[in-house]
Design a protein around this motif. Sequence first.
Motif, PDB file in Angstrom:
ATOM      1  N   THR A 260     -24.638  -6.326 -31.684  1.00  0.00           N
ATOM      2  CA  THR A 260     -23.475  -7.142 -31.317  1.00  0.00           C
ATOM      3  C   THR A 260     -23.774  -8.175 -30.247  1.00  0.00           C
ATOM      4  O   THR A 260     -22.900  -8.973 -29.911  1.00  0.00           O
ATOM      5  CB  THR A 260     -22.329  -6.241 -30.807  1.00  0.00           C
ATOM      6  OG1 THR A 260     -22.720  -5.632 -29.560  1.00  0.00           O
ATOM      7  CG2 THR A 260     -21.989  -5.162 -31.815  1.00  0.00           C
ATOM      8  N   MET A 261     -25.017  -8.172 -29.713  1.00  0.00           N
ATOM      9  CA  MET A 261     -25.299  -8.998 -28.544  1.00  0.00           C
ATOM     10  C   MET A 261     -26.438  -9.977 -28.804  1.00  0.00           C
ATOM     11  O   MET A 261     -27.529  -9.552 -29.209  1.00  0.00           O
ATOM     12  CB  MET A 261     -25.640  -8.099 -27.342  1.00  0.00           C
ATOM     13  CG  MET A 261     -24.524  -7.142 -26.969  1.00  0.00           C
ATOM     14  SD  MET A 261     -24.821  -6.193 -25.462  1.00  0.00           S
ATOM     15  CE  MET A 261     -26.239  -5.202 -25.937  1.00  0.00           C
ATOM     16  N   PRO A 262     -26.200 -11.262 -28.576  1.00  0.00           N
ATOM     17  CA  PRO A 262     -27.282 -12.245 -28.714  1.00  0.00           C
ATOM     18  C   PRO A 262     -28.442 -11.915 -27.776  1.00  0.00           C
ATOM     19  O   PRO A 262     -28.243 -11.636 -26.600  1.00  0.00           O
ATOM     20  CB  PRO A 262     -26.602 -13.560 -28.295  1.00  0.00           C
ATOM     21  CG  PRO A 262     -25.146 -13.331 -28.507  1.00  0.00           C
ATOM     22  CD  PRO A 262     -24.917 -11.881 -28.216  1.00  0.00           C
ATOM     23  N   GLY A 263     -29.634 -11.918 -28.315  1.00  0.00           N
ATOM     24  CA  GLY A 263     -30.820 -11.581 -27.537  1.00  0.00           C
ATOM     25  C   GLY A 263     -31.359 -10.209 -27.854  1.00  0.00           C
ATOM     26  O   GLY A 263     -32.533  -9.919 -27.598  1.00  0.00           O
TER      27      GLY A 263
ATOM     28  N   ASP B  24     -27.638  -3.517 -20.300  1.00  0.00           N
ATOM     29  CA  ASP B  24     -27.776  -4.433 -21.434  1.00  0.00           C
ATOM     30  C   ASP B  24     -26.462  -5.151 -21.723  1.00  0.00           C
ATOM     31  O   ASP B  24     -26.441  -6.367 -21.955  1.00  0.00           O
ATOM     32  CB  ASP B  24     -28.239  -3.669 -22.679  1.00  0.00           C
ATOM     33  CG  ASP B  24     -29.677  -3.219 -22.582  1.00  0.00           C
ATOM     34  OD1 ASP B  24     -30.478  -3.913 -21.927  1.00  0.00           O
ATOM     35  OD2 ASP B  24     -30.006  -2.164 -23.151  1.00  0.00           O
ATOM     36  N   VAL B  25     -25.355  -4.422 -21.711  1.00  0.00           N
ATOM     37  CA  VAL B  25     -24.047  -5.042 -21.944  1.00  0.00           C
ATOM     38  C   VAL B  25     -23.744  -6.057 -20.842  1.00  0.00           C
ATOM     39  O   VAL B  25     -23.263  -7.172 -21.118  1.00  0.00           O
ATOM     40  CB  VAL B  25     -22.937  -3.972 -22.007  1.00  0.00           C
ATOM     41  CG1 VAL B  25     -21.557  -4.618 -22.039  1.00  0.00           C
ATOM     42  CG2 VAL B  25     -23.130  -3.079 -23.229  1.00  0.00           C
ATOM     43  N   ALA B  26     -24.030  -5.688 -19.589  1.00  0.00           N
ATOM     44  CA  ALA B  26     -23.756  -6.580 -18.470  1.00  0.00           C
ATOM     45  C   ALA B  26     -24.539  -7.885 -18.568  1.00  0.00           C
ATOM     46  O   ALA B  26     -24.089  -8.932 -18.081  1.00  0.00           O
ATOM     47  CB  ALA B  26     -24.074  -5.877 -17.151  1.00  0.00           C
ATOM     48  N   TYR B  27     -25.701  -7.841 -19.203  1.00  0.00           N
ATOM     49  CA  TYR B  27     -26.555  -9.031 -19.277  1.00  0.00           C
ATOM     50  C   TYR B  27     -26.412  -9.789 -20.590  1.00  0.00           C
ATOM     51  O   TYR B  27     -26.398 -11.026 -20.604  1.00  0.00           O
ATOM     52  CB  TYR B  27     -28.014  -8.630 -19.073  1.00  0.00           C
ATOM     53  CG  TYR B  27     -28.959  -9.801 -18.984  1.00  0.00           C
ATOM     54  CD1 TYR B  27     -28.900 -10.678 -17.907  1.00  0.00           C
ATOM     55  CD2 TYR B  27     -29.907 -10.024 -19.968  1.00  0.00           C
ATOM     56  CE1 TYR B  27     -29.773 -11.755 -17.818  1.00  0.00           C
ATOM     57  CE2 TYR B  27     -30.782 -11.097 -19.891  1.00  0.00           C
ATOM     58  CZ  TYR B  27     -30.706 -11.961 -18.821  1.00  0.00           C
ATOM     59  OH  TYR B  27     -31.569 -13.027 -18.751  1.00  0.00           O
ATOM     60  N   PHE B  28     -26.289  -9.074 -21.693  1.00  0.00           N
ATOM     61  CA  PHE B  28     -26.364  -9.721 -23.014  1.00  0.00           C
ATOM     62  C   PHE B  28     -25.025  -9.915 -23.720  1.00  0.00           C
ATOM     63  O   PHE B  28     -24.921 -10.755 -24.614  1.00  0.00           O
ATOM     64  CB  PHE B  28     -27.260  -8.888 -23.961  1.00  0.00           C
ATOM     65  CG  PHE B  28     -28.717  -8.879 -23.597  1.00  0.00           C
ATOM     66  CD1 PHE B  28     -29.493 -10.022 -23.749  1.00  0.00           C
ATOM     67  CD2 PHE B  28     -29.320  -7.725 -23.113  1.00  0.00           C
ATOM     68  CE1 PHE B  28     -30.845 -10.014 -23.429  1.00  0.00           C
ATOM     69  CE2 PHE B  28     -30.665  -7.708 -22.790  1.00  0.00           C
ATOM     70  CZ  PHE B  28     -31.433  -8.854 -22.947  1.00  0.00           C
ATOM     71  N   HIS B  29     -24.023  -9.135 -23.385  1.00  0.00           N
ATOM     72  CA  HIS B  29     -22.805  -9.125 -24.200  1.00  0.00           C
ATOM     73  C   HIS B  29     -22.091 -10.477 -24.166  1.00  0.00           C
ATOM     74  O   HIS B  29     -21.972 -11.095 -23.110  1.00  0.00           O
ATOM     75  CB  HIS B  29     -21.846  -8.029 -23.731  1.00  0.00           C
ATOM     76  CG  HIS B  29     -20.923  -7.561 -24.807  1.00  0.00           C
ATOM     77  ND1 HIS B  29     -19.820  -8.291 -25.200  1.00  0.00           N
ATOM     78  CD2 HIS B  29     -20.944  -6.454 -25.590  1.00  0.00           C
ATOM     79  CE1 HIS B  29     -19.199  -7.652 -26.173  1.00  0.00           C
ATOM     80  NE2 HIS B  29     -19.853  -6.538 -26.435  1.00  0.00           N
ATOM     81  N   PRO B  30     -21.604 -10.950 -25.306  1.00  0.00           N
ATOM     82  CA  PRO B  30     -20.950 -12.265 -25.344  1.00  0.00           C
ATOM     83  C   PRO B  30     -19.557 -12.282 -24.711  1.00  0.00           C
ATOM     84  O   PRO B  30     -19.058 -13.349 -24.343  1.00  0.00           O
ATOM     85  CB  PRO B  30     -20.852 -12.559 -26.848  1.00  0.00           C
ATOM     86  CG  PRO B  30     -20.872 -11.223 -27.510  1.00  0.00           C
ATOM     87  CD  PRO B  30     -21.750 -10.352 -26.654  1.00  0.00           C
TER      88      PRO B  30
ATOM     89  N   ALA C 212     -16.258  -7.505 -21.187  1.00  0.00           N
ATOM     90  CA  ALA C 212     -17.192  -6.395 -21.402  1.00  0.00           C
ATOM     91  C   ALA C 212     -18.324  -6.437 -20.381  1.00  0.00           C
ATOM     92  O   ALA C 212     -18.754  -5.394 -19.866  1.00  0.00           O
ATOM     93  CB  ALA C 212     -17.760  -6.451 -22.810  1.00  0.00           C
ATOM     94  N   ARG C 213     -18.812  -7.638 -20.078  1.00  0.00           N
ATOM     95  CA  ARG C 213     -19.887  -7.770 -19.082  1.00  0.00           C
ATOM     96  C   ARG C 213     -19.406  -7.315 -17.705  1.00  0.00           C
ATOM     97  O   ARG C 213     -20.121  -6.617 -16.987  1.00  0.00           O
ATOM     98  CB  ARG C 213     -20.383  -9.215 -19.014  1.00  0.00           C
ATOM     99  CG  ARG C 213     -21.116  -9.702 -20.248  1.00  0.00           C
ATOM    100  CD  ARG C 213     -21.922 -10.958 -19.962  1.00  0.00           C
ATOM    101  NE  ARG C 213     -21.115 -12.036 -19.411  1.00  0.00           N
ATOM    102  CZ  ARG C 213     -20.468 -12.942 -20.127  1.00  0.00           C
ATOM    103  NH1 ARG C 213     -20.533 -12.888 -21.460  1.00  0.00           N
ATOM    104  NH2 ARG C 213     -19.766 -13.897 -19.551  1.00  0.00           N
TER     105      ARG C 213
END
Length: 596
Positions: free
Chosen positions: A27-30, A372-378, A382-383
């Motif tokens: 679900t996350m770019p990257g 990962d969510v804090a850094y990548f999530h769109p 959520a971040r």
Amino acid sequence: MSDYKAPVRDMKFVLNEVLAADRLLATMPGTEEVNEELINSVLEEAGKVAASLLAPLNRSGDEEGCQFSDGKVTTPSGFRDAYRTFAQGGWIGLAGDPAYGGQGMPKMLAVCFEEMIMAANSSLALYAVLSAGASLALARHGNEELKQAYLPRLYDGSWSATMCLTEPHAGTDLGIIKTKAAPQADGSYQVTGTKIFITGGEHDLTDNIIHLVLAKLPDAPAGPKGISLFLVPKFLPDANGEPGERNNLGCGSIEHKMGIKGSATCVMNFDGATGYLVGEVNKGLACMFTMMNYERLTIGLQGLGLGDASYQTAAAYARERTQGRAATGPVAPEQSADPLLVHPDVRRMLLTMRANTEGARALAMYVGSQLDVAYFHPDEQARTRASKLVALLTPIAKTAFTDKGFEACVLGQQVLGGHGYVREWGQEQHVRDARIAQIYEGANGIQALDLMGRKVVHDRDALLDVLVDEIRDYIKAEQNGRASPFIATLSKALDCLVSTTQWIRDASAENPNEVGAASVAYLELMTLILYLYMWSRMVSTASEALEKGASDKDFYTAKIQLGCYFLDRLMPRYKALAEEIKAGSDVVMAMDAAMF
């Protein structure tokens, strides 16, 4: 003597089955290309690296240690070749920014790898994880020129990095550091001062060493608000980016330590060394916290990994060593005695070690997933939510993993009895190597105080509410599910945590000492609840797998039985911790200082 074997099967279980990592990462770019097949491939290869490349050098590295002569440090035999092989495999840049040569793997996978290498050889692993942490700080806060010049070399392992915070008079209280940075006409700075306890400050593993140094400008405000961060290389890069002129810095000595003897712990002297500002002036502590928080989780993994290594040795020994007879009658009548595993107290020690280790491992991956969510999530919401969870959980993870990891090392030594006290089996080295993890990267008492004070009592961001809400939502969804006994206790313990938290908030409004008096017990209370949260999820997942006819029945059955041990034998301690906290601070502070 048993050899270290990376817990790849358990890691696959938590990542793929409990946390459903591939669905989250998709679900996350990257991270969208990191699927279960890739996760398994990385774990398997990482396990081989840890077991075959790093572990064989663990004991010899401890016995030989680092040597210091004429300002130079020589690492133990084999370390240099192993480190270069390790670096050439791309492992140092595993979670690094792909734009500068990193592999771009998610943190939830990197935590598994770091546990493995810390378990296999903490001394050698420390050089690599410091480079990874410094790279993260540079990637987040450095300007483009610094990132282009240094990140590729750090990721490929040809250069390494340190973080230089502590001074002879300033450890926890960084606001009183004396290291100075004088601005130069060309935009650089001259850094002058002495730093101590610098891991990897000098060594022979790489062609250059990059120091991230906290220092103060001449007109800086007093205290922590006047600290800036500087990149200070051992060799200044030349026009081709290669190590050129030697900078004005050097290693004054190395420490003679209880453990991690293959890791050079250095006194570093900066004498007008050329440095470059990272981030903004007077905002250096915030920049350094990017690296410090990374390293705090990583040092937690050191405790976790060494605890698992100790368990592996102890369990193998207990299966084979024969002493005494079972209370219920001989189980091996053909032998003169029964294996140690027939004795309940030996099982108590082994089960305690393993239950805490596997609970910690699941929590580590969970924290990694939130990073990962804090850094990548769109999604910004959520971040933000994930960032709050990470802020709350980082001091818990560092402290819990290292406290329980050290306990596991001591228990593993105890299982072996006299053989645990001698060098042959490696248990005494595990004890010595694990002990430092409770001290460095923020002593555990300070971590508990940070949790209790900043993150709970004086919190303005409702960090605890985010976690409590998540666990309550889980309880509602799972209350009639496969882990119902776990859910019932989790619900009671969570209510206890909420009421105990309110008691501390109310009491500390009248007496500020309540915060410090409660902090360690409060962190232990939260640890038990978080471990039970992880165990509830693991038991539910394992039960479902068995219902579906999983072929690996022994693995899932053991997981459930181990979870039941944690629930019945370890979890009841939460009640005593709440009582300890509510006993208050008066008895702690009553004795006159002269009586100590």
